[in-house]
Design a protein around this motif. Structure first.
Motif, PDB file in Angstrom:
ATOM      1  N   SER A   1      29.044  46.610  68.046  1.00  0.00           N
ATOM      2  CA  SER A   1      30.435  46.359  68.397  1.00  0.00           C
ATOM      3  C   SER A   1      31.070  45.417  67.368  1.00  0.00           C
ATOM      4  N   ALA A   2      30.276  44.554  66.730  1.00  0.00           N
ATOM      5  CA  ALA A   2      30.848  43.667  65.713  1.00  0.00           C
ATOM      6  C   ALA A   2      30.947  44.351  64.350  1.00  0.00           C
ATOM      7  N   CYS A   3      29.903  45.061  63.959  1.00  0.00           N
ATOM      8  CA  CYS A   3      29.822  45.565  62.580  1.00  0.00           C
ATOM      9  C   CYS A   3      30.015  47.077  62.468  1.00  0.00           C
ATOM     10  N   ARG A   4      30.063  47.757  63.586  1.00  0.00           N
ATOM     11  CA  ARG A   4      30.323  49.204  63.634  1.00  0.00           C
ATOM     12  C   ARG A   4      29.258  50.040  62.919  1.00  0.00           C
ATOM     13  N   VAL A   5      28.079  49.492  62.785  1.00  0.00           N
ATOM     14  CA  VAL A   5      26.959  50.231  62.197  1.00  0.00           C
ATOM     15  C   VAL A   5      25.749  49.979  63.090  1.00  0.00           C
ATOM     16  N   LYS A   6      24.878  50.986  63.199  1.00  0.00           N
ATOM     17  CA  LYS A   6      23.681  50.835  64.012  1.00  0.00           C
ATOM     18  C   LYS A   6      22.538  50.276  63.162  1.00  0.00           C
ATOM     19  N   ILE A   7      21.734  49.402  63.772  1.00  0.00           N
ATOM     20  CA  ILE A   7      20.525  48.932  63.082  1.00  0.00           C
ATOM     21  C   ILE A   7      19.460  50.010  63.288  1.00  0.00           C
ATOM     22  N   ASP A   8      18.782  50.419  62.214  1.00  0.00           N
ATOM     23  CA  ASP A   8      17.798  51.498  62.349  1.00  0.00           C
ATOM     24  C   ASP A   8      16.455  50.994  62.854  1.00  0.00           C
ATOM     25  N   PHE A   9      16.021  49.853  62.339  1.00  0.00           N
ATOM     26  CA  PHE A   9      14.720  49.313  62.736  1.00  0.00           C
ATOM     27  C   PHE A   9      14.856  47.831  63.053  1.00  0.00           C
ATOM     28  N   ILE A  10      14.228  47.423  64.145  1.00  0.00           N
ATOM     29  CA  ILE A  10      14.206  45.987  64.469  1.00  0.00           C
ATOM     30  C   ILE A  10      12.755  45.529  64.506  1.00  0.00           C
ATOM     31  N   ASP A  11      12.415  44.591  63.633  1.00  0.00           N
ATOM     32  CA  ASP A  11      11.063  44.009  63.643  1.00  0.00           C
ATOM     33  C   ASP A  11      11.155  42.601  64.201  1.00  0.00           C
ATOM     34  N   PHE A  12      10.461  42.356  65.319  1.00  0.00           N
ATOM     35  CA  PHE A  12      10.411  40.981  65.817  1.00  0.00           C
ATOM     36  C   PHE A  12       9.255  40.273  65.134  1.00  0.00           C
ATOM     37  N   ILE A  13       9.531  39.101  64.598  1.00  0.00           N
ATOM     38  CA  ILE A  13       8.492  38.366  63.882  1.00  0.00           C
ATOM     39  C   ILE A  13       8.371  36.963  64.475  1.00  0.00           C
ATOM     40  N   LEU A  14       7.265  36.319  64.165  1.00  0.00           N
ATOM     41  CA  LEU A  14       7.030  34.980  64.702  1.00  0.00           C
ATOM     42  C   LEU A  14       7.995  33.978  64.069  1.00  0.00           C
ATOM     43  N   ALA A  15       8.388  32.989  64.857  1.00  0.00           N
ATOM     44  CA  ALA A  15       9.237  31.925  64.322  1.00  0.00           C
ATOM     45  C   ALA A  15       8.519  31.278  63.142  1.00  0.00           C
ATOM     46  N   GLY A  16       9.238  31.038  62.061  1.00  0.00           N
ATOM     47  CA  GLY A  16       8.645  30.393  60.885  1.00  0.00           C
ATOM     48  C   GLY A  16       8.091  31.385  59.878  1.00  0.00           C
ATOM     49  N   THR A  17       8.222  32.692  60.142  1.00  0.00           N
ATOM     50  CA  THR A  17       7.694  33.695  59.219  1.00  0.00           C
ATOM     51  C   THR A  17       8.562  33.827  57.966  1.00  0.00           C
ATOM     52  N   LEU A  18       9.870  33.729  58.151  1.00  0.00           N
ATOM     53  CA  LEU A  18      10.762  33.876  56.987  1.00  0.00           C
ATOM     54  C   LEU A  18      10.606  32.659  56.078  1.00  0.00           C
ATOM     55  N   PRO A  19      10.696  32.869  54.770  1.00  0.00           N
ATOM     56  CA  PRO A  19      10.556  31.727  53.866  1.00  0.00           C
ATOM     57  C   PRO A  19      11.698  30.724  54.072  1.00  0.00           C
ATOM     58  N   GLU A  20      11.511  29.525  53.562  1.00  0.00           N
ATOM     59  CA  GLU A  20      12.519  28.477  53.769  1.00  0.00           C
ATOM     60  C   GLU A  20      13.890  28.891  53.226  1.00  0.00           C
ATOM     61  N   LYS A  21      13.870  29.435  52.004  1.00  0.00           N
ATOM     62  CA  LYS A  21      15.124  29.894  51.420  1.00  0.00           C
ATOM     63  C   LYS A  21      15.123  31.410  51.354  1.00  0.00           C
ATOM     64  N   TYR A  22      16.123  32.016  51.960  1.00  0.00           N
ATOM     65  CA  TYR A  22      16.175  33.471  51.937  1.00  0.00           C
ATOM     66  C   TYR A  22      17.609  33.909  52.151  1.00  0.00           C
ATOM     67  N   GLN A  23      17.874  35.158  51.772  1.00  0.00           N
ATOM     68  CA  GLN A  23      19.206  35.710  51.980  1.00  0.00           C
ATOM     69  C   GLN A  23      19.252  36.394  53.327  1.00  0.00           C
ATOM     70  N   LYS A  24      20.276  36.087  54.118  1.00  0.00           N
ATOM     71  CA  LYS A  24      20.366  36.716  55.443  1.00  0.00           C
ATOM     72  C   LYS A  24      20.668  38.210  55.336  1.00  0.00           C
ATOM     73  N   LEU A  25      21.398  38.554  54.288  1.00  0.00           N
ATOM     74  CA  LEU A  25      21.796  39.952  54.127  1.00  0.00           C
ATOM     75  C   LEU A  25      21.371  40.370  52.726  1.00  0.00           C
ATOM     76  N   SER A  26      20.457  41.336  52.662  1.00  0.00           N
ATOM     77  CA  SER A  26      19.888  41.657  51.366  1.00  0.00           C
ATOM     78  C   SER A  26      19.981  43.161  51.084  1.00  0.00           C
ATOM     79  N   ASP A  27      20.512  43.477  49.927  1.00  0.00           N
ATOM     80  CA  ASP A  27      20.671  44.875  49.535  1.00  0.00           C
ATOM     81  C   ASP A  27      19.510  45.248  48.619  1.00  0.00           C
ATOM     82  N   GLU A  28      18.564  46.035  49.132  1.00  0.00           N
ATOM     83  CA  GLU A  28      17.385  46.386  48.323  1.00  0.00           C
ATOM     84  C   GLU A  28      17.369  47.859  47.968  1.00  0.00           C
ATOM     85  N   ARG A  29      18.570  48.440  47.962  1.00  0.00           N
ATOM     86  CA  ARG A  29      18.645  49.860  47.601  1.00  0.00           C
ATOM     87  C   ARG A  29      18.473  49.999  46.087  1.00  0.00           C
TER      88      ARG A  29
END
Ligand code: ZN
Length: 426
Positions: free
Chosen positions: A395-423
């Protein structure tokens, strides 16, 4: 409440939409023709693209022209000092020059600086009000232009400028200031400082209204100011390079009406093509009122979308729905811009996800969007949370998320991009 009468709520603001459309197209055609005739930089740009002023009759025609950005003006002003070939009046007719970071020298012709008053009038500023104007009075246009606009509405302006928290607070108490003009974060800083001095904003101050620009007004901050401190808030959107305020709120808190002094487009920054209402893209403006400045299609780098829905206030100008960040903070997924801030609001709203990362990849001919979300509570029902996340996100972004991976708290590195284009585009 909407203000329905007065000097700056008049026939011009309530003109029927079709008439406004025709009027703006006519002004646009004249502004482009004038810039072509008098601004060498714009003439060069149009000659290079093979577009004649007579080719620009409708809003859509503007797509034929490239977008000029801040860096282009900086470069042009270096190679063609001081105004880069955008000045369209003789030097002696320039009333004032503002300087934006770059530096960019922005000439303003003496006529028509009253248009700003509409924004303050709509926010309820009137004679009898005493207002601190905490924007800078030097270099950039903010302080002086807002000062004059407040005066046009009849308000008394306390010339405080930026900073000096303690002096601001003292002046606000001594002069019984009831209006604030500045950024939301500066008002919050003043409130915090008042608290440290054992003062109570509601009891010891008379502040009742605040007008913001220059920074996004977060819904949570707005709520705090209105509910906890009884301050009525309004905001406007402006950028200095094309000369100031572009859109403003009317009291409905449902988007910002576009000023007729500009023609405003929302475009896909990669193609320069205009986007329909509801789609997020870059705000691009062509000033129609500043006779000194022959700038056409200035790309602000800010992201928004338009709504054409009628507004209960009676103003007929279209509205910007909000400011969602910078063009660099957005990635286009299956034709829609996903903006980091909007995505964050939707994901955080579930209350069950801490940090997250959105990754766009490409599978065959299709963009795929994956959310990696750190769970606050390991025992959460993942299936229903995934559903909720996708509902809020769509409803906010008008696009569907294809895959959702739940990960443990603290898994993401300290510095990271919230939105990353890896195409990979091969
Ligand atoms: Zn309105």
């Amino acid at each position: 409440m909407a203000v329905r009468t007065g000097k700056y709520y008049d026939a011009a603001e309530t003109v029927p939409p079709k008439e406004r459309h025709a009027l703006l197209e006519k002004r646009l055609h004249l502004a482009v023709a004038r810039a072509y005739r008098l601004a060498p930089a714009t003439r060069d740009m149009m000659d290079k693209t093979g577009v004649r002023p007579s080719d620009i009759r409708s809003f859509k025609d503007l797509e034929k022209l490239p977008v000029t950005r801040k860096m282009d003006i900086i470069e042009l002003q270096k190679s063609h000092p001081p105004y880069g070939g955008f000045l369209t009046v003789p030097q002696e007719e320039v009333e004032r020059v503002f300087i934006s970071p770059g530096p960019i020298y922005e000439p303003l012709h003496s006529s028509r600086i009253e248009w700003f008053a509409r924004a303050f009038w709509a926010a309820g500023f009137r004679q009898g009000d005493v207002v601190v104007n905490t924007f800078t009075y030097h270099l950039s246009p903010a302080g002086m232009l807002f000062h004059e606009a407040l005066r046009h509405c009849g308000a008394t302006v306390v010339v405080t400028g930026v900073g000096n928290t303690d002096i601001q607070l003292q002046a606000m108490r001594d002069l019984k200031v009831n209006g604030f003009v500045g950024t939301p974060s500066f008002l919050m800083a003043l409130i915090k400082r008042a608290g440290e001095m054992d003062l109570d904003l509601r009891k010891d101050f008379a502040i009742k209204k605040a007008w913001f620009t220059g920074e996004m007004l977060a819904p949570s901050v707005r709520k705090t100011l209105e509910n906890e401190y009884g301050i009525n808030t309004s905001q406007a959107y402006g950028v200095t390079e094309p000369g100031g305020a572009i859109a403003y709120e009317c009291g409905q808190e449902a988007g910002m009406h576009l000023m007729d002094e500009y023609f405003t487009e929302i475009i896909d920054p990669r193609t320069g093509k205009q986007l329909p209402p509801g789609e997020i893209g870059e705000i691009v403006v062509t000033p129609l009122h500043n006779k000194a400045w022959g700038l056409v299609r200035f790309g602000t780098g800010d992201l928004s979308s338009l709504t054409y829905e009628p507004c209960p206030c009676g103003r007929t100008a279209h509205r910007l729905t909000g400011i969602y960040g910078r063009a660099g903070d957005a990635v286009k997924v299956r034709g829609m811009f996903v903006v980091a801030r909007q995505a964050e609001e939707a994901i955080i709203a579930t209350g069950k996800v801490g940090r997250f990362r959105l990754v766009v990849t490409r599978s065959g001919e299709r963009d795929e969007l994956t959310l990696k979300a750190e769970l606050k509570d390991e025992s959460a029902d993942r299936e229903s949370l995934a559903r909720e996340l996708n509902e809020k996100f769509q409803s906010a972004c008008r696009v569907k998320i294809d895959f959702i991976d739940f990960i443990l708290a603290g898994t993401l590195p300290e510095k990271y991009q919230k939105l990353s284009d890896e195409r990979k585009w091969e």
